[in-house]
Write a protein that holds these residues in place. Structure first.
Motif, PDB file in Angstrom:
ATOM      1  N   VAL A   1      11.435   5.380  10.821  1.00 33.19           N
ATOM      2  CA  VAL A   1      12.713   5.759  11.438  1.00 33.19           C
ATOM      3  C   VAL A   1      12.708   7.261  11.676  1.00 33.19           C
ATOM      4  O   VAL A   1      11.925   8.007  11.091  1.00 33.19           O
ATOM      5  CB  VAL A   1      13.917   5.367  10.556  1.00 33.19           C
ATOM      6  CG1 VAL A   1      13.959   3.867  10.352  1.00 33.19           C
ATOM      7  CG2 VAL A   1      13.884   6.098   9.217  1.00 33.19           C
TER       8      VAL A   1
ATOM      9  N   ALA B   1      14.720  -1.580  11.949  1.00 31.59           N
ATOM     10  CA  ALA B   1      14.057  -1.464  10.650  1.00 31.59           C
ATOM     11  C   ALA B   1      14.811  -2.241   9.584  1.00 31.59           C
ATOM     12  O   ALA B   1      14.209  -2.943   8.764  1.00 31.59           O
ATOM     13  CB  ALA B   1      13.947   0.003  10.258  1.00 31.59           C
TER      14      ALA B   1
ATOM     15  N   PHE C   1      19.252   5.477   9.194  1.00 32.03           N
ATOM     16  CA  PHE C   1      19.019   4.259   8.417  1.00 32.03           C
ATOM     17  C   PHE C   1      20.250   3.900   7.594  1.00 32.03           C
ATOM     18  O   PHE C   1      20.649   2.742   7.528  1.00 32.03           O
ATOM     19  CB  PHE C   1      17.815   4.434   7.495  1.00 32.03           C
ATOM     20  CG  PHE C   1      17.568   3.233   6.617  1.00 32.03           C
ATOM     21  CD1 PHE C   1      16.869   2.145   7.096  1.00 32.03           C
ATOM     22  CD2 PHE C   1      18.074   3.179   5.323  1.00 32.03           C
ATOM     23  CE1 PHE C   1      16.672   1.009   6.308  1.00 32.03           C
ATOM     24  CE2 PHE C   1      17.878   2.062   4.532  1.00 32.03           C
ATOM     25  CZ  PHE C   1      17.181   0.978   5.028  1.00 32.03           C
TER      26      PHE C   1
ATOM     27  N   LYS D   1      11.447   7.500   6.861  1.00 31.64           N
ATOM     28  CA  LYS D   1      11.246   8.657   7.739  1.00 31.64           C
ATOM     29  C   LYS D   1       9.888   9.294   7.479  1.00 31.64           C
ATOM     30  O   LYS D   1       9.154   9.632   8.422  1.00 31.64           O
ATOM     31  CB  LYS D   1      12.358   9.678   7.524  1.00 31.64           C
ATOM     32  CG  LYS D   1      12.238  10.919   8.419  1.00 31.64           C
ATOM     33  CD  LYS D   1      13.357  11.898   8.160  1.00 31.64           C
ATOM     34  CE  LYS D   1      13.261  13.102   9.104  1.00 31.64           C
ATOM     35  NZ  LYS D   1      12.021  13.859   8.922  1.00 31.64           N
TER      36      LYS D   1
ATOM     37  N   SER E   1      13.964   1.722  15.845  1.00 29.78           N
ATOM     38  CA  SER E   1      15.359   2.089  15.684  1.00 29.78           C
ATOM     39  C   SER E   1      15.765   1.720  14.262  1.00 29.78           C
ATOM     40  O   SER E   1      15.201   0.796  13.660  1.00 29.78           O
ATOM     41  CB  SER E   1      16.239   1.357  16.693  1.00 29.78           C
ATOM     42  OG  SER E   1      16.335  -0.022  16.356  1.00 29.78           O
ATOM     43  N   ALA E   2      16.709   2.446  13.712  1.00 28.02           N
ATOM     44  CA  ALA E   2      17.123   2.180  12.330  1.00 28.02           C
ATOM     45  C   ALA E   2      17.629   0.759  12.184  1.00 28.02           C
ATOM     46  O   ALA E   2      17.343   0.081  11.189  1.00 28.02           O
ATOM     47  CB  ALA E   2      18.197   3.177  11.910  1.00 28.02           C
TER      48      ALA E   2
ATOM     49  N   ASP F   1      17.746   9.068  16.087  1.00 23.16           N
ATOM     50  CA  ASP F   1      17.300   7.681  15.948  1.00 23.16           C
ATOM     51  C   ASP F   1      16.334   7.343  17.067  1.00 23.16           C
ATOM     52  O   ASP F   1      16.434   7.877  18.183  1.00 23.16           O
ATOM     53  CB  ASP F   1      18.513   6.750  15.999  1.00 23.16           C
ATOM     54  CG  ASP F   1      18.221   5.355  15.468  1.00 23.16           C
ATOM     55  OD1 ASP F   1      17.082   5.123  15.017  1.00 23.16           O
ATOM     56  OD2 ASP F   1      19.124   4.502  15.515  1.00 23.16           O
TER      57      ASP F   1
END
Length: 406
Positions: free
Chosen positions: A119, A154, A125, A114, A150-151, A86
């Motif tokens: 991410v 997001a 995520f 991704k 960072s997930a 992450d």
């Protein structure tokens, strides 16, 4: 890899039961079991059953993306490999648009993020989505995000309407308004999308019944189906239009319009879409729509002596001018020869005058049968009242004049 390990692990338990490769001990045990079951009975297929169960586990773990499946998929990943990779923080200054299709679950969304560099891993995520209230409701659309987020950041940004880059087509909206909205979202100069539609409309795959009609103001009118569509800077206007047209084609096919046209005395599905657009434009509430559909069909009848097959709809005239005006003089209407002027020309206008929604489509296919042939918005706005005779219509007209000061 872990997929092979899980399936192989299940297979390794089989020989001790089924005898495959177990040596003399396994063969003796298998023979003993056959003897106990009785002569001629087949051995149990435990190998197949166990392998099938193992495969089911793998499908659940790796096919998951929604709800508990996504959660357990992440738990499997964490238990097997440790904490998912992450990024930290709210991302860099570089932005990117990511399009999420309909039906995408957490793993699919994570994979797309991704690939776009948003991410660091789909697994991170899924973990963030699982632990954020309301995040399972992330909708399809285009999102403006930052790279290397960072997930958790997001997920939060995707839930913020400011990150969502979509064009919403409202029921009854004219194409001109949709074109302008697409230009704005794609940050294009005014009129760009309209020019694309005008030049490329033949390449969008309209149904055969929607092609080659004369005197149309816009051949794509009625085919930008109401809904929410991804539209962000960097996308081409034709790609956005294609999504809307594709949805319209799918909906119209599902309703079987081409097969049902004859039931209403019409020539084609295109005329049914036109009727639905009139119903949508003239009706103000859900209850209006079925009555309005009956008004249209009654006025189109060959034996209509009330209006002599003339619709006499302000909406068709306003569409011609690109306006919305309920105060139109008789002199103005009578002087305009356009086929969209349904005060002068009997029958339907050349084509749809907007993009009808689901309610209008259903009403168009299921009109009332009460004898309605007149209507007036008696408050000048939203209260539409219907009449069966000209005398009743005159009463409604007086009511309109009193309420609007005419």
């Amino acid at each position: 890899d872990h997929r092979r390990h899980r399936v192989h692990g299940a297979e390794e338990h089989v020989p001790a039961v089924a005898g495959g490769g177990a040596g003399d001990t396994g063969e003796h045990e298998l023979a003993s079991r056959r003897e106990r079951r009785g002569k001629g009975r087949k051995p149990a297929k435990s190998k197949k059953r166990r392998t099938g169960c193992a495969c089911m586990v793998v499908v659940l773990v790796f096919g998951g993306g929604l709800g508990g499946v996504g959660y357990f998929g992440y738990q499997f990943y964490q238990n097997r490999f440790g904490t998912a990779p992450d990024y930290a923080g709210d991302g860099t200054g570089e932005t990117v648009t990511v399009e999420i299709p309909k039906g995408a679950g957490g793993w699919e969304i994570g994979r797309r993020l991704k690939e776009a560099g948003v991410v660091k891993s789909a697994e991170a995520f899924v973990h963030a989505q699982t632990n954020t209230p309301g995040a399972d409701g992330i909708q399809a659309g285009a999102y403006l995000l930052k790279k290397e987020m960072s997930a958790a950041s997001a997920v939060r940004l995707m839930l913020d309407p400011r990150s969502q880059n979509n064009v919403i087509v409202t029921p009854g909206e004219r194409n001109s308004g949709v074109y302008a909205a697409i230009d704005k979202k794609l940050e294009l100069s005014s009129g760009t999308t309209e020019k694309v539609a005008e030049k490329q409309y033949k390449s969008f795959g309209l149904p055969a019944w929607a092609q080659n009609h004369a005197d149309l103001k816009d051949p794509l009118e009625g085919f930008l189906f109401p809904g929410t569509y991804p539209a962000a800077k960097g996308m081409k206007p034709e790609a956005v239009l294609q999504q809307m047209i594709g949805q319209a084609k799918q909906k119209y096919a599902a309703y079987g319009l081409n097969e049902k046209a004859g039931e209403f005395g019409l020539d084609s599905a295109y005329q049914l879409v036109t009727v639905a657009s009139l119903v949508q434009a003239e009706g103000k509430t859900h209850d209006d729509f079925r009555k309005m559909a009956e008004v249209v069909y009654n006025r189109l009848k060959p034996d209509n002596t009330e209006t002599n097959r003339k619709l006499q709809f302000d909406s068709t005239y306003n569409y011609l001018l690109g306006k919305s005006n309920i105060h139109i003089s008789e002199e103005e209407i009578n002087s305009n020869p356009s086929p969209y002027n349904t005060y002068r020309h009997p029958g339907l206008p050349p084509g749809p005058i907007g993009n009808p929604g689901e309610d209008a489509l259903k009403a168009m296919l299921n009109p009332t049968h009460d004898g309605w042939i007149y209507f007036v918005a008696t408050d000048g706005m939203s209260n539409t009242e219907f009449a069966k005779t000209y005398a009743e219509f005159l009463e409604l007209k007086d009511k309109f004049n009193a309420n609007t000061g005419n």
